[in-house]
Design a protein around this motif. Structure first.
Motif, PDB file in Angstrom:
ATOM      1  N   GLY A  75      31.137  76.642  60.273  1.00 34.05           N
ATOM      2  CA  GLY A  75      31.838  77.437  59.274  1.00 34.05           C
ATOM      3  C   GLY A  75      32.118  76.578  58.061  1.00 34.05           C
ATOM      4  O   GLY A  75      31.602  75.454  57.955  1.00 34.05           O
ATOM      5  N   PRO A  76      32.938  77.078  57.141  1.00 34.39           N
ATOM      6  CA  PRO A  76      33.237  76.299  55.941  1.00 34.39           C
ATOM      7  C   PRO A  76      34.061  75.053  56.253  1.00 34.39           C
ATOM      8  O   PRO A  76      35.075  75.133  56.948  1.00 34.39           O
ATOM      9  CB  PRO A  76      34.021  77.276  55.056  1.00 34.39           C
ATOM     10  CG  PRO A  76      34.516  78.336  55.975  1.00 34.39           C
ATOM     11  CD  PRO A  76      33.591  78.398  57.140  1.00 34.39           C
ATOM     12  N   GLU A  77      33.591  73.932  55.740  1.00 30.92           N
ATOM     13  CA  GLU A  77      34.268  72.654  55.973  1.00 30.92           C
ATOM     14  C   GLU A  77      34.628  72.049  54.618  1.00 30.92           C
ATOM     15  O   GLU A  77      33.767  71.938  53.736  1.00 30.92           O
ATOM     16  CB  GLU A  77      33.342  71.711  56.746  1.00 30.92           C
ATOM     17  CG  GLU A  77      34.010  70.430  57.153  1.00 30.92           C
ATOM     18  CD  GLU A  77      33.090  69.513  57.970  1.00 30.92           C
ATOM     19  OE1 GLU A  77      33.478  68.353  58.161  1.00 30.92           O
ATOM     20  OE2 GLU A  77      31.996  69.951  58.383  1.00 30.92           O
ATOM     21  N   PHE A  78      35.892  71.649  54.478  1.00 33.53           N
ATOM     22  CA  PHE A  78      36.366  71.036  53.235  1.00 33.53           C
ATOM     23  C   PHE A  78      36.720  69.580  53.518  1.00 33.53           C
ATOM     24  O   PHE A  78      37.451  69.298  54.472  1.00 33.53           O
ATOM     25  CB  PHE A  78      37.580  71.795  52.696  1.00 33.53           C
ATOM     26  CG  PHE A  78      37.251  73.219  52.349  1.00 33.53           C
ATOM     27  CD1 PHE A  78      36.769  73.550  51.087  1.00 33.53           C
ATOM     28  CD2 PHE A  78      37.370  74.237  53.298  1.00 33.53           C
ATOM     29  CE1 PHE A  78      36.424  74.861  50.775  1.00 33.53           C
ATOM     30  CE2 PHE A  78      37.033  75.544  52.992  1.00 33.53           C
ATOM     31  CZ  PHE A  78      36.554  75.855  51.734  1.00 33.53           C
ATOM     32  N   VAL A  79      36.188  68.693  52.705  1.00 29.17           N
ATOM     33  CA  VAL A  79      36.453  67.264  52.873  1.00 29.17           C
ATOM     34  C   VAL A  79      37.236  66.794  51.654  1.00 29.17           C
ATOM     35  O   VAL A  79      36.790  66.961  50.508  1.00 29.17           O
ATOM     36  CB  VAL A  79      35.140  66.457  53.002  1.00 29.17           C
ATOM     37  CG1 VAL A  79      35.439  64.967  53.109  1.00 29.17           C
ATOM     38  CG2 VAL A  79      34.335  66.943  54.208  1.00 29.17           C
ATOM     39  N   VAL A  80      38.416  66.233  51.926  1.00 28.21           N
ATOM     40  CA  VAL A  80      39.265  65.766  50.837  1.00 28.21           C
ATOM     41  C   VAL A  80      38.864  64.335  50.484  1.00 28.21           C
ATOM     42  O   VAL A  80      38.810  63.456  51.337  1.00 28.21           O
ATOM     43  CB  VAL A  80      40.744  65.824  51.252  1.00 28.21           C
ATOM     44  CG1 VAL A  80      41.641  65.350  50.136  1.00 28.21           C
ATOM     45  CG2 VAL A  80      41.110  67.231  51.643  1.00 28.21           C
ATOM     46  N   THR A  81      38.547  64.108  49.217  1.00 28.11           N
ATOM     47  CA  THR A  81      38.101  62.787  48.778  1.00 28.11           C
ATOM     48  C   THR A  81      38.408  62.579  47.304  1.00 28.11           C
ATOM     49  O   THR A  81      38.508  63.546  46.537  1.00 28.11           O
ATOM     50  CB  THR A  81      36.588  62.608  49.030  1.00 28.11           C
ATOM     51  OG1 THR A  81      36.212  61.292  48.624  1.00 28.11           O
ATOM     52  CG2 THR A  81      35.766  63.634  48.264  1.00 28.11           C
ATOM     53  N   HIS A  82      38.527  61.300  46.942  1.00 29.84           N
ATOM     54  CA  HIS A  82      38.717  60.989  45.524  1.00 29.84           C
ATOM     55  C   HIS A  82      37.395  60.959  44.779  1.00 29.84           C
ATOM     56  O   HIS A  82      37.382  60.998  43.550  1.00 29.84           O
ATOM     57  CB  HIS A  82      39.457  59.649  45.371  1.00 29.84           C
ATOM     58  CG  HIS A  82      40.882  59.717  45.858  1.00 29.84           C
ATOM     59  ND1 HIS A  82      41.267  59.293  47.112  1.00 29.84           N
ATOM     60  CD2 HIS A  82      41.996  60.199  45.250  1.00 29.84           C
ATOM     61  CE1 HIS A  82      42.567  59.496  47.260  1.00 29.84           C
ATOM     62  NE2 HIS A  82      43.033  60.044  46.152  1.00 29.84           N
ATOM     63  N   GLU A  83      36.295  60.834  45.515  1.00 34.47           N
ATOM     64  CA  GLU A  83      34.986  60.778  44.852  1.00 34.47           C
ATOM     65  C   GLU A  83      33.934  61.379  45.782  1.00 34.47           C
ATOM     66  O   GLU A  83      33.585  60.773  46.808  1.00 34.47           O
ATOM     67  CB  GLU A  83      34.624  59.324  44.501  1.00 34.47           C
ATOM     68  CG  GLU A  83      33.416  59.243  43.609  1.00 34.47           C
ATOM     69  CD  GLU A  83      33.137  57.810  43.144  1.00 34.47           C
ATOM     70  OE1 GLU A  83      33.980  56.922  43.379  1.00 34.47           O
ATOM     71  OE2 GLU A  83      32.064  57.609  42.570  1.00 34.47           O
ATOM     72  N   ALA A  84      33.428  62.544  45.422  1.00 36.20           N
ATOM     73  CA  ALA A  84      32.468  63.239  46.297  1.00 36.20           C
ATOM     74  C   ALA A  84      31.128  62.512  46.316  1.00 36.20           C
ATOM     75  O   ALA A  84      30.679  62.013  45.283  1.00 36.20           O
ATOM     76  CB  ALA A  84      32.270  64.669  45.811  1.00 36.20           C
ATOM     77  N   PRO A  85      30.482  62.444  47.493  1.00 34.58           N
ATOM     78  CA  PRO A  85      29.134  61.869  47.534  1.00 34.58           C
ATOM     79  C   PRO A  85      28.149  62.817  46.863  1.00 34.58           C
ATOM     80  O   PRO A  85      28.419  64.018  46.737  1.00 34.58           O
ATOM     81  CB  PRO A  85      28.845  61.757  49.040  1.00 34.58           C
ATOM     82  CG  PRO A  85      29.697  62.807  49.659  1.00 34.58           C
ATOM     83  CD  PRO A  85      30.922  62.939  48.806  1.00 34.58           C
ATOM     84  N   ASP A  86      27.011  62.271  46.437  1.00 37.97           N
ATOM     85  CA  ASP A  86      26.041  63.145  45.757  1.00 37.97           C
ATOM     86  C   ASP A  86      24.827  63.456  46.634  1.00 37.97           C
ATOM     87  O   ASP A  86      23.845  64.010  46.159  1.00 37.97           O
ATOM     88  CB  ASP A  86      25.584  62.518  44.431  1.00 37.97           C
ATOM     89  CG  ASP A  86      25.026  61.119  44.635  1.00 37.97           C
ATOM     90  OD1 ASP A  86      24.768  60.758  45.791  1.00 37.97           O
ATOM     91  OD2 ASP A  86      24.864  60.405  43.622  1.00 37.97           O
ATOM     92  N   ASP A  87      24.922  63.133  47.935  1.00 33.46           N
ATOM     93  CA  ASP A  87      23.747  63.322  48.791  1.00 33.46           C
ATOM     94  C   ASP A  87      23.998  64.259  49.973  1.00 33.46           C
ATOM     95  O   ASP A  87      23.238  64.264  50.933  1.00 33.46           O
ATOM     96  CB  ASP A  87      23.259  61.965  49.313  1.00 33.46           C
ATOM     97  CG  ASP A  87      24.348  61.235  50.099  1.00 33.46           C
ATOM     98  OD1 ASP A  87      25.501  61.701  50.098  1.00 33.46           O
ATOM     99  OD2 ASP A  87      24.031  60.210  50.718  1.00 33.46           O
ATOM    100  N   GLU A  88      25.069  65.041  49.924  1.00 37.55           N
ATOM    101  CA  GLU A  88      25.336  65.971  51.025  1.00 37.55           C
ATOM    102  C   GLU A  88      24.504  67.241  50.835  1.00 37.55           C
ATOM    103  O   GLU A  88      24.627  67.925  49.815  1.00 37.55           O
ATOM    104  CB  GLU A  88      26.828  66.328  51.089  1.00 37.55           C
ATOM    105  CG  GLU A  88      27.192  67.312  52.185  1.00 37.55           C
ATOM    106  CD  GLU A  88      26.724  66.869  53.574  1.00 37.55           C
ATOM    107  OE1 GLU A  88      27.258  65.898  54.106  1.00 37.55           O
ATOM    108  OE2 GLU A  88      25.783  67.514  54.114  1.00 37.55           O
ATOM    109  N   GLU A  89      23.681  67.554  51.830  1.00 42.52           N
ATOM    110  CA  GLU A  89      22.783  68.706  51.706  1.00 42.52           C
ATOM    111  C   GLU A  89      23.291  69.946  52.432  1.00 42.52           C
ATOM    112  O   GLU A  89      22.750  71.034  52.250  1.00 42.52           O
ATOM    113  CB  GLU A  89      21.390  68.324  52.245  1.00 42.52           C
ATOM    114  CG  GLU A  89      20.728  67.262  51.370  1.00 42.52           C
ATOM    115  CD  GLU A  89      19.421  66.761  51.946  1.00 42.52           C
ATOM    116  OE1 GLU A  89      19.086  67.115  53.097  1.00 42.52           O
ATOM    117  OE2 GLU A  89      18.733  66.002  51.234  1.00 42.52           O
ATOM    118  N   ASP A  90      24.334  69.767  53.255  1.00 43.02           N
ATOM    119  CA  ASP A  90      24.870  70.901  54.020  1.00 43.02           C
ATOM    120  C   ASP A  90      25.730  71.754  53.093  1.00 43.02           C
ATOM    121  O   ASP A  90      26.787  71.331  52.631  1.00 43.02           O
ATOM    122  CB  ASP A  90      25.695  70.351  55.193  1.00 43.02           C
ATOM    123  CG  ASP A  90      26.217  71.451  56.098  1.00 43.02           C
ATOM    124  OD1 ASP A  90      26.248  72.619  55.669  1.00 43.02           O
ATOM    125  OD2 ASP A  90      26.605  71.126  57.232  1.00 43.02           O
TER     126      ASP A  90
END
Ligand SMILES: NC(=O)c1ccc[n+]([C@@H]2O[C@H](COP(=O)([O-])OP(=O)(O)OC[C@H]3O[C@@H](n4cnc5c(N)ncnc54)[C@H](OP(=O)(O)O)[C@@H]3O)[C@@H](O)[C@H]2O)c1
Length: 182
Positions: A75-90
């Motif tokens: 289902g929908p997954e939210f990841v809390v971060t100060h800087e999002a990665p640029d290689d997540e394909e999901d």
């Protein structure tokens, strides 16, 4: 509106990961567990911390650590971060930053009336500090890990009252479920 539930596997001495974020020990205890099955059924969205996300993506990591509940939930997954990665394909994973209350509200909305599962100790502590966690499910493993990532606590943290709501056994795991007294 769904609830916010922090669910975690913990050693008897209060660690949720070993040194260097080791998670192998958890899989010694995985098996049929109706308390976890219930959480999988009632969860509509996940809110995870960036470290939990990163540990799942380490090279050589077990695939079950990468997925929520080993892949039993999706289902929908939210990841809390100060800087999002640029290689997540999901496409089911969204990165959020900023206020933790806004992140919880976003996850609750995405959950569409079901619950939000919180993953990670740091993020869970922030949610508890803000009075945002409704329930906690701890699957306690019969193991003294000795060192690693602690479930909870930091210098100056305040006590949090909990009301036990159920205790069940699943193989060697003892499931302890609590309501957070607010
Ligand atoms: N036993 C279990 O059931 C279980 C379950 C899950 C995880 N774990 C283990 O727990 C460990 C990870 O937990 P953790 O407590 O160390 O970390 P965490 O809660 O997973 O992640 C904390 C990180 O999230 C980001 N973050 C937190 N709050 C934020 C905010 N308000 N805004 C923006 N970014 C924010 C920060 O990363 P950045 O600054 O880098 O963005 C922060 O360092 C790992 O070892 C993992 O394997 C165990």
């Amino acid at each position: 509106m769904g609830k916010v539930l922090w669910t975690v596997t913990m050693s008897l001495d209060g660690f949720i990961a070993g040194p260097d974020d080791a998670m192998d020990w958890v899989f010694r205890y995985v098996g049929p567990n109706s308390a976890v099955d219930e959480v999988i059924q009632t969860t509509g969205a996940v809110l995870a911390g960036r470290r939990s996300y990163d540990v799942g993506r380490r090279p050589g990591q077990r695939p079950e650590v990468r997925k929520v509940e080993g892949g039993a939930w999706s289902g929908p997954e939210f990841v809390v971060t100060h800087e999002a990665p640029d290689d997540e394909e999901d496409s089911t994973i969204t990165f959020l930053s900023g206020d933790i209350g806004d992140a919880v509200a976003t996850a609750l909305e995405a959950a569409q009336g079901k619950d939000v599962m919180v993953i990670g100790a740091n993020i869970a502590q922030q949610c508890i500090d803000e009075g945002l966690v409704d329930e906690i499910l701890i699957c306690m493993a019969p193991l003294l890990l000795g060192d690693g990532v602690r479930l909870f606590g930091r210098p100056g943290a305040s006590p949090v009252d909990l009301e036990p709501t159920s205790v069940t056994q699943a193989g060697q795991l003892t499931n302890l479920r609590f309501r957070v007294v607010k």
